[in-house]
Design a protein around this motif. Sequence first.
Motif, PDB file in Angstrom:
ATOM      1  N   SER A   1       0.822  -1.207   0.000  1.00 58.65           N
ATOM      2  CA  SER A   1       0.000   0.000   0.000  1.00 58.65           C
ATOM      3  C   SER A   1       0.859   1.261   0.000  1.00 58.65           C
ATOM      4  CB  SER A   1      -0.933   0.020   1.222  1.00 58.65           C
ATOM      5  OG  SER A   1      -1.846  -1.047   1.194  1.00 58.65           O
ATOM      6  N   THR A   2       1.897   1.260   0.818  1.00 54.99           N
ATOM      7  CA  THR A   2       2.767   2.415   0.969  1.00 54.99           C
ATOM      8  C   THR A   2       4.081   2.155   0.243  1.00 54.99           C
ATOM      9  OG1 THR A   2       1.804   2.907   3.124  1.00 54.99           O
ATOM     10  CG2 THR A   2       3.896   3.952   2.612  1.00 54.99           C
ATOM     11  N   VAL A   3       4.450   3.080  -0.636  1.00 56.05           N
ATOM     12  CA  VAL A   3       5.640   2.881  -1.472  1.00 56.05           C
ATOM     13  C   VAL A   3       6.583   4.067  -1.317  1.00 56.05           C
ATOM     14  CG1 VAL A   3       6.503   2.528  -3.822  1.00 56.05           C
ATOM     15  CG2 VAL A   3       4.299   1.552  -3.143  1.00 56.05           C
ATOM     16  N   ALA A   4       7.845   3.764  -1.081  1.00 52.35           N
ATOM     17  CA  ALA A   4       8.897   4.778  -1.109  1.00 52.35           C
ATOM     18  C   ALA A   4       9.599   4.692  -2.456  1.00 52.35           C
ATOM     19  CB  ALA A   4       9.888   4.548   0.021  1.00 52.35           C
ATOM     20  N   VAL A   5       9.965   5.833  -3.003  1.00 50.20           N
ATOM     21  CA  VAL A   5      10.669   5.865  -4.286  1.00 50.20           C
ATOM     22  C   VAL A   5      11.853   6.821  -4.182  1.00 50.20           C
ATOM     23  CG1 VAL A   5       8.562   5.371  -5.603  1.00 50.20           C
ATOM     24  CG2 VAL A   5       9.282   7.749  -5.251  1.00 50.20           C
ATOM     25  N   CYS A   6      12.861   6.543  -4.994  1.00 48.28           N
ATOM     26  CA  CYS A   6      14.004   7.446  -5.096  1.00 48.28           C
ATOM     27  C   CYS A   6      14.533   7.381  -6.518  1.00 48.28           C
ATOM     28  CB  CYS A   6      15.100   7.051  -4.108  1.00 48.28           C
ATOM     29  SG  CYS A   6      16.549   8.111  -4.174  1.00 48.28           S
ATOM     30  N   GLY A   7      14.545   8.514  -7.206  1.00 49.54           N
ATOM     31  CA  GLY A   7      15.106   8.545  -8.542  1.00 49.54           C
ATOM     32  C   GLY A   7      16.608   8.356  -8.482  1.00 49.54           C
TER      33      GLY A   7
END
Length: 279
Positions: free
Chosen positions: A183-189
Amino acid sequence: MTDCTVRAVVDALDSRYPRDWAESWDRVGLVLGEFDHPVSRVLCVVDCVPETVEQALDAGADLIVAHHPLLLKPVSSIAPDTFKGALVHRLIRAGVALYTAHTNADVANPGVSDALAARLDLTGLRPLVPATGAAAGAGRGLGRIGTLPASLTLAELARFVAQRLPATTAGVRAAGDPERLISTVAVCGGAGDSFLADAVRAGADAYLCADLRHHPVSEHLAAGGPALLDVAHWASERPWLDDVAVWLRAEFGVEVLVSDLDTDPWTVHAIRNDLEIRP
């Protein structure tokens, strides 16, 4: 179209992505170009490489806005028989300016990871690693964490990411239980394995970034950390170019092109008897 010069675009970019927001090791800002040179067409790229330089020249661009620095490490020569020197000479001869926004664009709000999060329809965004120092405050920081519109299994999320991000030979890899609900997503380019612990502290169900390595991933999963998704570095940062292009068009009324040339260095992906080769 309003009158526009290299200086005007540089000043605007420096205001949107201040140079003192960049990491101390980074090299951002104007790399080359005449300040008073008029700008009517801009090309936004992730990497300044021979292919994107030729694309800029073919398109008649006056300015390249790049994410990755061309001259990140110190050099003692830009002789035309060196890789980077040849690009510098090519651009100068053609009268094309080059500007870089790198870690100062990563930490910005909106910045690189906001564009990545938007591709995945994440809402309720907050920084994964809040900014400190000159960039502190106003929701700035590295990475973003948000919520999916509806929960997906890890396998479903991997397929969703593959549909939403630019296609690359590397594709999308996921680590963890394929049936785990996310449900909860962390992202980093860009490269993000230095923020694995931050994804744990943030309570993310999954963390997406580029350039994940075997041992950090293995140890992270063994410790019960969030599921992981690994995408091509170029694909994770390409969405930001669209945001920059929209802003530049509105700010200056000039033509802004976005490069879709896949500059990810991996060109062959083999799975057992199947072979995929990027054209």
